[in-house]
Write an enzyme that holds these catalytic residues in place. Structure first.
Site, PDB file in Angstrom:
ATOM      1  N   GLY A  47     -13.734  -0.679  -6.707  1.00  0.00           N
ATOM      2  CA  GLY A  47     -15.106  -0.233  -6.376  1.00  0.00           C
ATOM      3  C   GLY A  47     -15.120   0.622  -4.769  1.00  0.00           C
ATOM      4  N   GLY A  48     -13.815   1.121  -4.576  1.00  0.00           N
ATOM      5  CA  GLY A  48     -13.773   1.904  -3.289  1.00  0.00           C
ATOM      6  C   GLY A  48     -14.618   1.199  -2.186  1.00  0.00           C
ATOM      7  CD  GLU A  54      -5.158   4.835  -2.585  1.00  0.00           C
ATOM      8  OE1 GLU A  54      -6.249   4.696  -2.038  1.00  0.00           O
ATOM      9  OE2 GLU A  54      -4.930   4.381  -3.598  1.00  0.00           O
ATOM     10  CG  ASP A  95      -8.408   5.284   0.053  1.00  0.00           C
ATOM     11  OD1 ASP A  95      -9.469   5.962  -0.768  1.00  0.00           O
ATOM     12  OD2 ASP A  95      -8.056   4.329  -0.240  1.00  0.00           O
ATOM     13  NE  ARG A 142      -4.133   1.795   0.943  1.00  0.00           N
ATOM     14  CZ  ARG A 142      -4.883   2.470   0.064  1.00  0.00           C
ATOM     15  NH1 ARG A 142      -4.876   2.191  -1.020  1.00  0.00           N
ATOM     16  NH2 ARG A 142      -6.296   3.052   0.558  1.00  0.00           N
ATOM     17  CB  THR A 166      -9.483  -0.502  -7.089  1.00  0.00           C
ATOM     18  OG1 THR A 166      -9.416   0.305  -6.181  1.00  0.00           O
ATOM     19  CG2 THR A 166      -8.880  -1.834  -6.441  1.00  0.00           C
ATOM     20  CB  SER A 219      -7.206  -0.047   1.578  1.00  0.00           C
ATOM     21  OG  SER A 219      -7.690  -0.771   0.521  1.00  0.00           O
TER      22      SER A 219
END
Length: 588
Positions: free
Chosen positions: A490-491, A437, A440, A123, A398, A469
């Site tokens: 899809g978050g 990112e 997030d 990540r 993603t 995440s």
């Protein structure tokens, strides 16, 4: 199986291509830029008769057909599932530039034929100069676009080091062998299909704003069309440098320098030290049981595995098969389970290097039972009445791919640059999109991010921290052997997509293709609403759910599950989601 779908989804007509509406606006809807859903039209009869691809030896499912073919070639050449995963990861960076990446990061879940399981976290990390309030103005107001459209949105990418770390530990082929197919695709180009053009066309205006992006992803200033060939010579040179020098080229050499200089020039905070300090980590997967199967999934800094497991554990005792897929009772309890699991997710989970994640308590059967007891048969629970209940309160884009090889090794990879094409910026002549990112993270407690998630201080921005995440690459085991590999983009919808794919197969008896194609619902605690895809609700079921107190919002299509299910006779069945028509399931 088809009878169940026919009985419970009689309203399933044509499903149009498109992405989720951002109609919820300030209430925390899911950004139309964050998700891609290019679902082809599908009729009820097509869904009921949907059949997966079958193979005896090995299977690869990705959301881009050329990447799938790369993976199958690696397996046929004697590589294992990890080799194929590395080759596919680089290939997707070329042929699915919206989502496949070397400018982002992600997770790899591995289950080896000898029974060993491992989880690799690559990540992105926040730069050293990052602060909890960096997305706010001097008055403490979150600045729209700062965490999504600028260099301040960029976390230090992890994909290159992640793929090489996996290859070095568990692979059998050289870096050069596994990267060459991607280099060839970038240099020689590939012919665009409708699914590719749909995704590229979603950010035409953004591409046009930056000269070096427009030079690649527009064709003389116009959107690319079906049948045209997209070549990416700059990305080919970047990949060649990584092939030759390994991760050092990316983290200590000319690629890092280009990114840092561009960041400085555009108001960012990336430094060479940020790249040099980047590391990946191995961890044990999250594990839970569901109806006699063992479920392995992603631990923090992903919330995905924990939340998927919580949903599955809460719904496990309910007679879902008796009620039927799409029945009001089935949808009610799934939504209520999701409401409670997301409340825990948004309250307690974060990067384990910075916060203590109470996984044992969150995954305890007693906790699932306690949450289940709060679900009423006759009423939806308002989200205002649901809180993370272990401690005191706190004040798309993603891609996923699934692989099983002939030896029985299984790999699921979900990696991302967050929004479609990340922040739509490319540094210099590197040829790849950068992630956004940092969105997030919690820009400010209580303020929704781009996916509508309202989070607490456990996920606040801190230097060197990995953002929480929802990615959930998942492997389901039957008596210790891979039974299912699943995952989706899809978050925030990833979690409910993955959970529903598992429930569809195990509880409802669907085959792999039906399980990923079936219309879905999504509930994430806040905003207090159930989002549904076309075809999920009959008028009668809609009325029943509304009578229970559910607020229903109609979306279009989201997610793109890539699933492999192993049949009782050992046949591998693969399914590419209808929502990503450019994808492919293939094996041998």
């Amino acid at each position: 199986m088809s009878n169940t779908i026919l009985r419970c989804a009689v309203a399933f007509l044509a499903i149009a291509a498109g992405s989720l509406s951002a109609a919820a606006g300030a209430q925390g809807g899911i950004s139309s830029r964050a998700l891609d859903a290019t679902a082809p039209p599908a009729t009820l009869a097509q869904l009921a008769s949907a059949q997966p691809v079958a193979a005896k030896h090995a299977m690869v499912v990705t959301s881009q057909h050329l990447a799938t073919e790369v993976g199958v070639r690696v397996l046929k050449a004697g590589g294992n599932a990890i080799d194929a995963a590395v080759a596919v990861g680089y290939a997707l960076a070329v042929v699915e530039p919206c989502c496949g990446n070397i400018g982002g990061g992600g997770f790899m879940l591995i289950h080896l034929a000898d029974g060993k399981a491992a989880f690799l976290d690559f990540r992105e990390k926040a730069p050293a100069k990052a602060t909890p309030t960096m997305m706010q103005d001097d008055q403490g107001t979150v600045v729209k676009g700062r965490s999504t459209d600028t260099y301040l949105s960029v976390g230090v990418p992890g994909t290159v080091l992640g793929l090489e770390t996996a290859r070095a530990k568990y692979g059998t082929m050289s870096r050069a062998q596994l990267m060459q197919p991607a280099i060839d695709l970038a240099r020689e180009g590939y012919v665009l299909q409708q699914g590719d053009v749909n995704v590229l066309g979603s950010r035409t205006a953004d591409f046009a704003r930056t000269r070096n992006v427009a030079a690649i992803f527009l064709n003389d200033g116009k959107p690319w069309q079906v049948g045209e060939r997209l070549r990416q010579p700059q990305l080919a040179r970047t990949l060649e440098l990584i092939r030759k020098e390994g991760p050092d080229a990316f983290y200590r050499g000319p690629i890092a320098r280009t990114l840092v200089l561009d960041s400085i020039a555009r108001g960012g905070i990336l430094s060479m030290q940020d790249f040099a300090n980047y590391d990946v980590r191995w961890d044990a997967p999250v594990r839970c049981d569901y109806r006699g199967y063992a479920v392995l999934s992603s631990p923090p800094p992903s919330s995905g595995g924990t939340t998927v497991c919580q949903i599955l554990q809460i719904v496990e005792p309910y007679p879902l098969q008796q009620w039927g897929y799409g029945a009001a009772q089935s949808l009610h309890v799934f939504a209520e389970a999701s409401r409670r699991a997301y409340a825990d997710r948004n309250t307690y989970l974060g990067d384990p290097a910075f916060v203590t994640n109470p996984l044992a308590q969150l995954l305890a059967p007693a906790h699932a039972a306690a949450l289940r007891r709060t679900i009423r048969d006759d009423r939806a629970t308002p989200s205002s009445e649901i809180k993370g209940n272990l401690f005191a309160d706190e004040g798309e884009h993603t891609t996923h791919y699934s692989i099983v090889d002939a030896q029985g090794n299984a790999v699921g990879v979900t990696y991302t640059i967050n929004y479609l094409f990340g922040n739509a910026l490319i540094a210099g002549d590197t040829g790849f999109f950068l992630n956004n990112e940092m969105d997030d993270f919690t820009a400010k407690p209580g303020v929704p991010n781009g996916f509508g998630l309202v989070q607490g201080t456990a996920n606040q921005i801190e230097a060197g921290k990995r953002p929480l995440s929802s990615m959930a690459p998942t492997i389901v085991l039957d008596k210790g052997k891979p039974f299912m590999v699943t995952g989706s983009p899809g978050g925030s919808t990833i979690i409910t997509t993955v959970a529903q794919s598992i429930v569809n197969v195990i509880a409802y008896g669907m085959n792999a293709q039906q399980a990923v194609d079936a219309p879905r619902l999504h509930m994430q605690w806040l905003p207090d609403q159930i989002m549904v895809e076309p075809g999920l609700l009959t008028p009668e079921v809609r009325a029943q759910l509304q009578a229970l107190g559910h607020t229903i919002r109609d979306g279009k299509s989201w997610g793109a599950d890539a699933a492999i299910v192993v049949d009782a006779d050992g046949t591998l069945t693969g399914a590419n989601d209808r929502r990503r028509p450019a994808g492919l399931a293939a094996g041998y």
